[in-house]
Design a protein around this motif. Structure first.
Motif, PDB file in Angstrom:
ATOM      1  N   ALA A  73       9.607  38.879  28.406  1.00 56.39           N
ATOM      2  CA  ALA A  73      10.232  38.986  29.729  1.00 56.39           C
ATOM      3  C   ALA A  73      10.558  37.602  30.263  1.00 56.39           C
ATOM      4  O   ALA A  73      11.692  37.328  30.684  1.00 56.39           O
ATOM      5  CB  ALA A  73       9.307  39.734  30.688  1.00 56.39           C
ATOM      6  N   ILE A  74       9.571  36.688  30.214  1.00 58.59           N
ATOM      7  CA  ILE A  74       9.832  35.348  30.756  1.00 58.59           C
ATOM      8  C   ILE A  74      10.837  34.612  29.877  1.00 58.59           C
ATOM      9  O   ILE A  74      11.746  33.945  30.391  1.00 58.59           O
ATOM     10  CB  ILE A  74       8.520  34.539  30.916  1.00 58.59           C
ATOM     11  N   GLY A  75      10.721  34.771  28.571  1.00 62.89           N
ATOM     12  CA  GLY A  75      11.630  34.079  27.672  1.00 62.89           C
ATOM     13  C   GLY A  75      13.077  34.466  27.928  1.00 62.89           C
ATOM     14  O   GLY A  75      13.959  33.618  28.081  1.00 62.89           O
ATOM     15  N   ILE A  76      13.310  35.771  28.003  1.00 54.82           N
ATOM     16  CA  ILE A  76      14.684  36.250  28.172  1.00 54.82           C
ATOM     17  C   ILE A  76      15.215  35.894  29.558  1.00 54.82           C
ATOM     18  O   ILE A  76      16.364  35.457  29.711  1.00 54.82           O
ATOM     19  CB  ILE A  76      14.736  37.771  27.902  1.00 54.82           C
ATOM     20  N   CYS A  77      14.364  36.024  30.588  1.00 50.94           N
ATOM     21  CA  CYS A  77      14.808  35.678  31.944  1.00 50.94           C
ATOM     22  C   CYS A  77      15.197  34.199  32.023  1.00 50.94           C
ATOM     23  O   CYS A  77      16.192  33.837  32.642  1.00 50.94           O
ATOM     24  CB  CYS A  77      13.713  35.968  32.957  1.00 50.94           C
ATOM     25  N   GLU A  82      19.406  30.888  34.923  1.00 45.76           N
ATOM     26  CA  GLU A  82      19.074  29.466  34.893  1.00 45.76           C
ATOM     27  C   GLU A  82      17.559  29.346  35.086  1.00 45.76           C
ATOM     28  O   GLU A  82      16.945  30.207  35.730  1.00 45.76           O
ATOM     29  CB  GLU A  82      19.848  28.699  35.979  1.00 45.76           C
ATOM     30  N   PRO A  83      16.930  28.322  34.467  1.00 45.04           N
ATOM     31  CA  PRO A  83      15.471  28.232  34.520  1.00 45.04           C
ATOM     32  C   PRO A  83      14.958  27.838  35.900  1.00 45.04           C
ATOM     33  O   PRO A  83      14.552  26.706  36.115  1.00 45.04           O
ATOM     34  CB  PRO A  83      15.150  27.167  33.461  1.00 45.04           C
ATOM     35  N   GLY A  84      14.995  28.744  36.848  1.00 46.13           N
ATOM     36  CA  GLY A  84      14.495  28.448  38.194  1.00 46.13           C
ATOM     37  C   GLY A  84      13.392  29.417  38.569  1.00 46.13           C
ATOM     38  O   GLY A  84      12.994  30.262  37.778  1.00 46.13           O
ATOM     39  N   TRP A  85      12.911  29.300  39.802  1.00 44.00           N
ATOM     40  CA  TRP A  85      11.783  30.128  40.226  1.00 44.00           C
ATOM     41  C   TRP A  85      12.181  31.577  40.428  1.00 44.00           C
ATOM     42  O   TRP A  85      11.348  32.471  40.309  1.00 44.00           O
ATOM     43  CB  TRP A  85      11.153  29.554  41.482  1.00 44.00           C
ATOM     44  N   ASN A  86      13.493  31.795  40.762  1.00 48.39           N
ATOM     45  CA  ASN A  86      13.935  33.183  40.883  1.00 48.39           C
ATOM     46  C   ASN A  86      13.761  33.916  39.573  1.00 48.39           C
ATOM     47  O   ASN A  86      13.315  35.070  39.539  1.00 48.39           O
ATOM     48  CB  ASN A  86      15.416  33.233  41.295  1.00 48.39           C
ATOM     49  N   GLY A  87      14.107  33.218  38.481  1.00 41.35           N
ATOM     50  CA  GLY A  87      13.956  33.816  37.163  1.00 41.35           C
ATOM     51  C   GLY A  87      12.499  34.134  36.860  1.00 41.35           C
ATOM     52  O   GLY A  87      12.178  35.190  36.315  1.00 41.35           O
ATOM     53  N   VAL A  88      11.608  33.202  37.230  1.00 41.52           N
ATOM     54  CA  VAL A  88      10.184  33.422  36.989  1.00 41.52           C
ATOM     55  C   VAL A  88       9.721  34.661  37.751  1.00 41.52           C
ATOM     56  O   VAL A  88       9.023  35.531  37.206  1.00 41.52           O
ATOM     57  CB  VAL A  88       9.369  32.188  37.415  1.00 41.52           C
ATOM     58  N   LEU A  89      10.160  34.746  39.016  1.00 39.08           N
ATOM     59  CA  LEU A  89       9.766  35.890  39.841  1.00 39.08           C
ATOM     60  C   LEU A  89      10.268  37.193  39.218  1.00 39.08           C
ATOM     61  O   LEU A  89       9.528  38.181  39.119  1.00 39.08           O
ATOM     62  CB  LEU A  89      10.332  35.717  41.256  1.00 39.08           C
ATOM     63  N   LEU A  90      11.521  37.149  38.781  1.00 39.37           N
ATOM     64  CA  LEU A  90      12.108  38.338  38.153  1.00 39.37           C
ATOM     65  C   LEU A  90      11.309  38.724  36.913  1.00 39.37           C
ATOM     66  O   LEU A  90      10.995  39.907  36.698  1.00 39.37           O
ATOM     67  CB  LEU A  90      13.570  38.058  37.786  1.00 39.37           C
ATOM     68  N   ALA A  91      10.954  37.712  36.107  1.00 39.21           N
ATOM     69  CA  ALA A  91      10.190  37.982  34.883  1.00 39.21           C
ATOM     70  C   ALA A  91       8.859  38.625  35.218  1.00 39.21           C
ATOM     71  O   ALA A  91       8.413  39.565  34.550  1.00 39.21           O
ATOM     72  CB  ALA A  91       9.981  36.694  34.100  1.00 39.21           C
ATOM     73  N   VAL A  92       8.209  38.115  36.280  1.00 36.62           N
ATOM     74  CA  VAL A  92       6.914  38.684  36.665  1.00 36.62           C
ATOM     75  C   VAL A  92       7.095  40.138  37.077  1.00 36.62           C
ATOM     76  O   VAL A  92       6.325  41.022  36.653  1.00 36.62           O
ATOM     77  CB  VAL A  92       6.297  37.865  37.819  1.00 36.62           C
ATOM     78  N   LEU A  93       8.137  40.401  37.869  1.00 37.11           N
ATOM     79  CA  LEU A  93       8.368  41.776  38.312  1.00 37.11           C
ATOM     80  C   LEU A  93       8.651  42.696  37.122  1.00 37.11           C
ATOM     81  O   LEU A  93       8.099  43.798  37.029  1.00 37.11           O
ATOM     82  CB  LEU A  93       9.548  41.827  39.291  1.00 37.11           C
ATOM     83  N   ILE A  94       9.493  42.207  36.208  1.00 39.06           N
ATOM     84  CA  ILE A  94       9.814  43.023  35.033  1.00 39.06           C
ATOM     85  C   ILE A  94       8.553  43.307  34.231  1.00 39.06           C
ATOM     86  O   ILE A  94       8.292  44.436  33.813  1.00 39.06           O
ATOM     87  CB  ILE A  94      10.858  42.299  34.147  1.00 39.06           C
TER      88      ILE A  94
END
Lengths: 337, 290
Positions: A73-77, A82-94
């Protein structure tokens, strides 16, 4: 004696925590930092496994599926966005969503059956996910995996060390809270005597599913951390070896104890690290699985509670015998009076 | 048509190999409620020991005997030192036999080295027959023949002999058999050795079939055997035979037509069975319940 007096064990834990908190400032060698970060991450994973094996008495052979889901999840996000905190948050939610749904489904299918059905189904699902990750090349790059970039804060070894440490402490506290809660008590009761709990009117299946969902979600978090620490992910995150590592850590450290998985993770990670160096000396050290497997068998046979559990038991016995001798003295005193 | 027949025979041969492995597993489970995750290790040791002696002596028959002996000896050690101490506790059984599987799998690498080991069929089983365009590889037919003979022998043993009657009675009601004065532990040891010997036989048969041996086949085929036991129903030999052939044939067809999901087919099959018929095709309903 005041009520807030800490037990020696709690004091030991706090000292250990303080030591780990200052460690990067004393010794900032890269290998040590990476090793410790690995230990923290696998501690989280092993603690989540322990909730199943140690507190509910469920054996899973596919716990790696949650670990792998988090990692992918984190890898694909990070790769697609772009490697930002929104992506991290999205990965956590997923991760939370996927792990919760998957653990719920697996649980509802097999937790009403005998224990090995769950073991087999989890093994099968983890295998299926591994095949999926291998074949869905457009998303996962197949067996080779892919590297990805992460936010700058997560790149720094020291800050990653602290993030993993904080997560480990949080998981420890959460486990403590959870296992002492009424739900946790029911889980332990299920482990001890399932029929009895059922006849007392509890819906055993529901409690087992709760345990499975909680364990799965936490395992997903450890997977996220793992992928972030490597900045790389491939199909090996779904491998049976990942589950076996958690199993070894939990059993050797102490199944059904809060601190056991952490100790087990530390021991196994350090030993693997050390044996890797020794493998250059003699090839027999490459076969470290024999050593761990033998220890594992001996522990299951003779110390089913692992290191921490056996230590606690020993302490408990000693206390009781001390108490017994004290009682005797008191009684003999009373008799002479 | 020829292609389909060819795949069918291939699948049947694979199915027979898995059946030999699964039959022991299902009997051990049905009789003593023991789940032996180390069963794949017996298969592995049978394969390595058999192929090794076959390579040394050039005699395939001696190799087969060595494989059966290796399976039975390690099975006896396993039963005595690993399974008996934790008898009656499912979770510890699963854990300890898994540990045994890991150790035995690594020990193979210590004894015979971590590299791939080549295996060829003996002269008298090399080559193939041809019937009007249909090519029948001798060795595959040999595996099918051995599997069928063992299956028939097992059915005879279970249904026509006194020992088999005891075993069947033990599967149904262990306490009653014990109450009638039969030493069920000895029956169990016999069944365990029988299952272990079949696992060893299956191991050496695999060698020339796949051409190479490596230490991971223990776990791979062990898992396949488990899938088969779950699909067929725990404790049912005939169920295992049907399920093994089903898994073998389906796997062979999938590998030919949709190779991408070939590995997933067995898992999917097991998923479907677990959802709709958790006791397996021929299993008793109570066997699956907690």
């Amino acid at each position: 004696m005041s009520k807030t007096r800490f037990s020696p064990f709690t004091i030991l834990l706090i000292v250990l925590g303080l030591f780990l908190a200052v460690f990067p400032f004393v010794n900032d060698s890269r290998t040590m930092l990476i090793l410790f970060t690995q230990i923290f991450i696998f501690s989280i994973f092993a603690m989540s496994y322990n909730l199943l094996l140690g507190y509910t008495g469920i054996v899973s052979f596919g716990h790696a599926m949650f670990f792998g889901l988090g990692a992918y999840a984190i890898g694909i996000c990070m790769k697609k966005l772009e490697p930002g905190w929104n992506g991290v948050l999205l990965a956590v939610l997923i991760t939370v969503a996927l792990c919760a749904v998957l653990s719920f489904l697996v649980g509802i299918l097999t937790l009403r059956l005998k224990s090995h059905f769950f073991a087999m189904l989890t093994l099968a699902v983890a295998g299926l996910l591994m095949v999926t990750a291998e074949k869905w090349r457009s998303l996962t790059m197949g067996n080779d995996g892919f590297t990805f970039r992460v936010p700058d804060l997560l790149k720094d070894r020291i800050s990653l060390y602290f993030i993993a440490l904080v997560f480990m402490v949080l998981t420890y506290l959460l486990m403590r809270r959870f296992t002492f809660s009424p739900v946790g008590k029911v889980l332990v009761a299920i482990r001890e005597n399932e029929q009895r709990v059922e006849s007392l009117g509890y819906r055993v299946l529901n409690y087992k599913i709760i345990a499975n969902v909680v364990a799965g979600t936490i395992a997903g978090f450890s997977g996220i951390l793992y992928a972030v620490s490597l900045r790389f992910v491939n199909t090996s995150v779904f491998a049976t070896e990942v589950t076996l590592d958690a199993l070894l850590m939990t059993i050797i450290g102490g199944v059904g104890t809060l601190f056991g998985p952490i100790l087990g993770a530390a021991l196994i990670e350090i030993a693997q690290h050390g044996l890797m160096d020794l493998a250059k000396v003699h090839w027999i050290f490459e076969r470290w699985v024999i050593l761990f497997g033998t220890i594992f068998i001996l522990v299951v046979m003779f110390f089913p509670k692992g290191i921490v559990g056996s230590a606690l038991q020993w302490q408990f016995k000693r206390k009781n015998s001390q108490k017994a001798t004290l009682d005797k003295k008191e009684r003999s005193k009373a008799a002479t009076h | 048509m020829d292609v389909i027949l060819g795949i069918l025979i291939n699948g049947l041969a694979t199915g027979m190999l898995i059946f030999l492995l699964a039959a022991g597993l299902t009997l051990i489970f049905g009789l003593m409620d023991v789940l032996n995750f180390a069963h794949g290790a017996l298969f592995l040791w049978g394969a390595y020991a058999g192929i090794w002696l076959y390579g040394q002596t050039e005699s395939f028959i001696l190799g087969i005997l060595a494989a059966i002996a290796a399976g039975a000896i390690i099975g006896a050690l396993l039963e005595k030192f690993i399974i008996t101490p934790v008898y009656g506790n499912h979770v510890r059984q699963i854990l300890i036999t898994l540990g045994a599987m890991l150790v035995l799998g690594e020990l193979v690498k210590v004894v015979w080295g971590p590299n791939l080991i080549q295996a060829q069929p003996p002269e008298w089983l090399k080559g193939s027959w041809e019937f009007g365009g249909l090519i029948l590889i001798k060795y595959r037919l040999f595996i099918i023949a051995v599997g069928t003979v063992v299956f028939a022998g097992l059915l005879f043993l279970l249904n026509k002999t006194r020992l088999g009657m005891t075993v069947r009675a033990g599967v149904m009601n262990k306490e009653m058999v014990e109450a009638l004065g039969i030493n069920i532990k000895r029956v169990f040891l016999f069944v365990f050795l029988l299952g272990a010997a079949m696992a060893g036989l299956s191991g050496i048969l695999l060698g020339p079939y796949s051409g190479v041996l490596y230490a991971e086949i223990g776990l791979e085929y062990g898992i396949l055997a488990f899938i088969v036991v779950i699909i067929g129903g725990m404790g049912s030999v005939t169920g295992s035979a049907i399920a093994a052939i089903l898994v073998g044939v389906l796997g062979a067809f999938a590998a030919y037509y949709v190779p991408d999901i070939a590995m997933a087919v067995n898992m999917l099959l097991m998923l479907i069975i677990l959802i709709f018929r958790p006791q397996g095709l021929l299993g008793m309903k109570e066997a699956a319940k907690q």
